[in-house]
Design an enzyme around this catalytic site. Structure first.
Site, short mmCIF file in Angstrom:
data_model
loop_
_atom_site.label_atom_id
_atom_site.label_comp_id
_atom_site.label_asym_id
_atom_site.label_seq_id
_atom_site.Cartn_x
_atom_site.Cartn_y
_atom_site.Cartn_z
N LYS A 179 42.36 34.24 40.15
CA LYS A 179 41.59 33.36 39.28
C LYS A 179 42.41 32.88 38.07
CE LYS A 179 36.88 34.43 40.59
NZ LYS A 179 35.57 34.99 40.23
N ARG A 214 36.58 41.78 45.58
CA ARG A 214 36.62 40.60 46.44
C ARG A 214 37.99 39.98 46.25
NH1 ARG A 214 35.45 35.11 46.12
NH2 ARG A 214 34.32 34.23 47.88
#
Length: 233
Positions: A179, A214
């Site tokens: 991210k 995740r």
């Protein structure tokens, strides 16, 4: 999907609509076209493989569950009452994520008075609402939604205070893999160059008793966890 399972992932998260910052929504028919055949084919080959459907739409969740999905991963945090009814009707596992705004505008100017308190109270409220309606708390996962309507300082604040979530009765999922938060810290603009930073957050998750991570890079994360587990044992 088969490669991800074979690499050691327990769950495969399948979504037909991008929720990255600035992403445009797709219509329901297109989302169904993208995900349902994939779930059906994967379940034919691997009936015991665990699948979560990443969707905000009740109709997509229903069709995915009917096709073999075991969990609904709702980035909108069950804010649609119809999605709540789907979860209760099918009694499936659910991941409730916090997001401020919508994917198309969530990063324009996210703002919080007390980030960890606001996020945790939202998640607990939604989870406890399900429990009050008879859903098993063991089937509920909460996710603080790193990067979903949050600036870097909000993300860091959430992670540094993650025990607020992990000390609850609910399982916790953390999704930080590749991210922009990692890019902001490391200066790596290309998401594919963010693996070392991602592994740091996975080690953080391990030591902070987070239940699910995740990630994109399965092999590398599993190696990391194997070594940490051996060291801890």
């Amino acid at each position: 999907g088969l490669e991800i399972w074979d690499s050691g992932a327990l769950w495969l998260d399948i979504g037909g609509e991008s929720t990255r910052p600035g992403a445009e929504p797709v219509d329901v028919e297109e989302e169904l076209r993208r995900v349902i055949p994939v779930i059906i084919e994967l379940k034919k080959v691997r009936p015991d493989g665990l699948i979560s459907i990443d969707t905000r739409r009740p109709i997509v969740a229903i069709e995915a569950i009917k096709s073999g999905a075991d969990m609904v991963n709702d980035v909108s945090g069950l804010t649609d009452p119809e999605m709540v009814e789907v979860i209760l009707q099918y009694g499936c596992a659910v991941c409730i994520m916090h997001m401020q705004g919508l994917p198309e505008n969530m990063q324009e100017n996210p703002n919080y008075g007390d980030c960890i308190n606001e996020v945790s109270q939202f998640l607990f409220k939604q989870a406890e609402m399900l429990v009050s309606k008879g859903h098993s708390e063991e089937l509920i996962i909460i996710d603080p939604g790193i990067g979903f309507g949050k600036k870097l300082d909000h993300n860091l604040n959430l992670m540094k205070n993650i025990e607020v979530l992990t000390k609850s009765q609910f399982s916790v999922m953390l999704g930080v893999s590749r991210k922009s938060m990692i890019g902001q810290i490391t200066g790596k603009e290309d998401p594919e160059e963010r693996l070392p930073g991602t592994l740091a957050t996975s080690a953080f998750a391990f030591y902070n008793e987070i239940d699910i991570i995740r990630v994109h890079d399965i092999d590398q994360n599993i190696d990391l966890l194997k070594v940490l587990e051996e060291l801890e044992n």
